[in-house]
Every structure is written in C-alpha cells, then in structure tokens.
Design a protein around this motif. Structure first.
Motif, PDB file in Angstrom:
ATOM      1  N   ASN A  23      17.026 -10.520  32.012  1.00 21.99           N
ATOM      2  CA  ASN A  23      15.632 -10.816  31.660  1.00 21.99           C
ATOM      3  C   ASN A  23      15.058 -11.879  32.589  1.00 21.99           C
ATOM      4  N   ALA A  26      14.471 -10.367  36.018  1.00 23.98           N
ATOM      5  CA  ALA A  26      13.262  -9.535  36.067  1.00 23.98           C
ATOM      6  C   ALA A  26      12.029 -10.406  36.303  1.00 23.98           C
ATOM      7  N   ASP A  27      11.979 -11.558  35.645  1.00 25.89           N
ATOM      8  CA  ASP A  27      10.866 -12.490  35.867  1.00 25.89           C
ATOM      9  C   ASP A  27      10.892 -13.033  37.297  1.00 25.89           C
ATOM     10  N   LYS A  30       9.540 -10.509  39.646  1.00 27.82           N
ATOM     11  CA  LYS A  30       8.084 -10.415  39.532  1.00 27.82           C
ATOM     12  C   LYS A  30       7.423 -11.436  40.458  1.00 27.82           C
ATOM     13  N   ASP A  31       8.014 -12.629  40.550  1.00 28.32           N
ATOM     14  CA  ASP A  31       7.460 -13.687  41.396  1.00 28.32           C
ATOM     15  C   ASP A  31       7.956 -13.627  42.841  1.00 28.32           C
ATOM     16  N   ASP A  58       6.461   1.709  27.097  1.00 29.21           N
ATOM     17  CA  ASP A  58       7.144   0.448  27.388  1.00 29.21           C
ATOM     18  C   ASP A  58       8.615   0.433  26.989  1.00 29.21           C
ATOM     19  N   ARG A  77      14.821  -2.780  34.017  1.00 26.90           N
ATOM     20  CA  ARG A  77      13.793  -3.799  33.797  1.00 26.90           C
ATOM     21  C   ARG A  77      13.317  -4.410  35.128  1.00 26.90           C
ATOM     22  N   MET A  78      14.261  -4.707  36.035  1.00 25.65           N
ATOM     23  CA  MET A  78      13.886  -5.285  37.331  1.00 25.65           C
ATOM     24  C   MET A  78      13.013  -4.325  38.132  1.00 25.65           C
ATOM     25  N   GLU A  81       9.467  -4.090  36.605  1.00 26.71           N
ATOM     26  CA  GLU A  81       8.682  -5.298  36.898  1.00 26.71           C
ATOM     27  C   GLU A  81       8.276  -5.346  38.365  1.00 26.71           C
ATOM     28  N   HIS A  82       9.174  -4.953  39.245  1.00 24.94           N
ATOM     29  CA  HIS A  82       8.853  -4.932  40.668  1.00 24.94           C
ATOM     30  C   HIS A  82       7.730  -3.950  40.966  1.00 24.94           C
ATOM     31  N   ARG A  84       5.440  -2.846  38.953  1.00 21.94           N
ATOM     32  CA  ARG A  84       4.177  -3.353  38.397  1.00 21.94           C
ATOM     33  C   ARG A  84       3.528  -4.362  39.326  1.00 21.94           C
ATOM     34  N   GLY A  85       4.348  -5.119  40.040  1.00 26.40           N
ATOM     35  CA  GLY A  85       3.839  -6.158  40.919  1.00 26.40           C
ATOM     36  C   GLY A  85       3.339  -5.656  42.257  1.00 26.40           C
TER      37      GLY A  85
END
Length: 86
Positions: A23, A26-27, A30-31, A58, A77-78, A81-82, A84-85
């Motif tokens: 988790n 994944a954040d 995103k950054d 989701d 999840r990674m 998130e990637h 989406r970014g």
C-alpha cells in the motif's frame, strides 16, 4: 524505496507485512511514476492493464482472479496507481 529493494526486503527491513508495504509502495509510485520499473516488468504491467480494462471498477479481486492469481495484489495496486497518474 529509493534503494530499489524488493517488496519482501523492504517489508522485512521496516518490520511490516508485505501487504501493508505494498500500500505504501503504491502511494510512492503515484508520486514517483518513473520508479515502477524497479518492481514491475513490462509484460506484467500490460497484463494487469488488460485485466483492469476487462474488469472496470475499483475492486482488485476480479483483476486478481482474471490473472489466475499469478500477480500479487500489491503489484496490481501499483500498476493501477501508476496508470492513473499517467
């Protein structure tokens, strides 16, 4: 994460479960989208995106099942998130 350790190595070093670390990773992805390649190869990335396209929403379980359980939830999840970014 900056040292590019595996998820298992990071979890052991920090003293938390791999799922929890996933988790956080994944954040981090995103950054820091450029960093994803350290943990996910291109073929797996594409498989996850294809499964996500076929399983909108989701929930991760339908994607996991579409991948026959071969890709861990943390990786799914990674990738999501990637993507989406982008």
């Amino acid at each position: 994460f900056d040292r590019r350790l595996s998820i298992a190595e990071c979890a052991k070093e920090v003293g938390i479960a791999q799922s929890t670390l996933g988790n956080y990773l994944a954040d981090y992805i995103k950054d820091n989208p450029h960093a994803l390649g350290s943990w996910v190869d291109e073929a797996t990335y594409q498989r996850v995106l294809d499964a996500k396209r076929d399983n909108p929403g989701d929930r991760l379980r339908p994607i996991f099942e579409a991948l026959n359980g071969e890709v861990p939830y943390e990786t799914i999840r990674m990738v999501i998130e990637h993507a989406r970014g982008k």
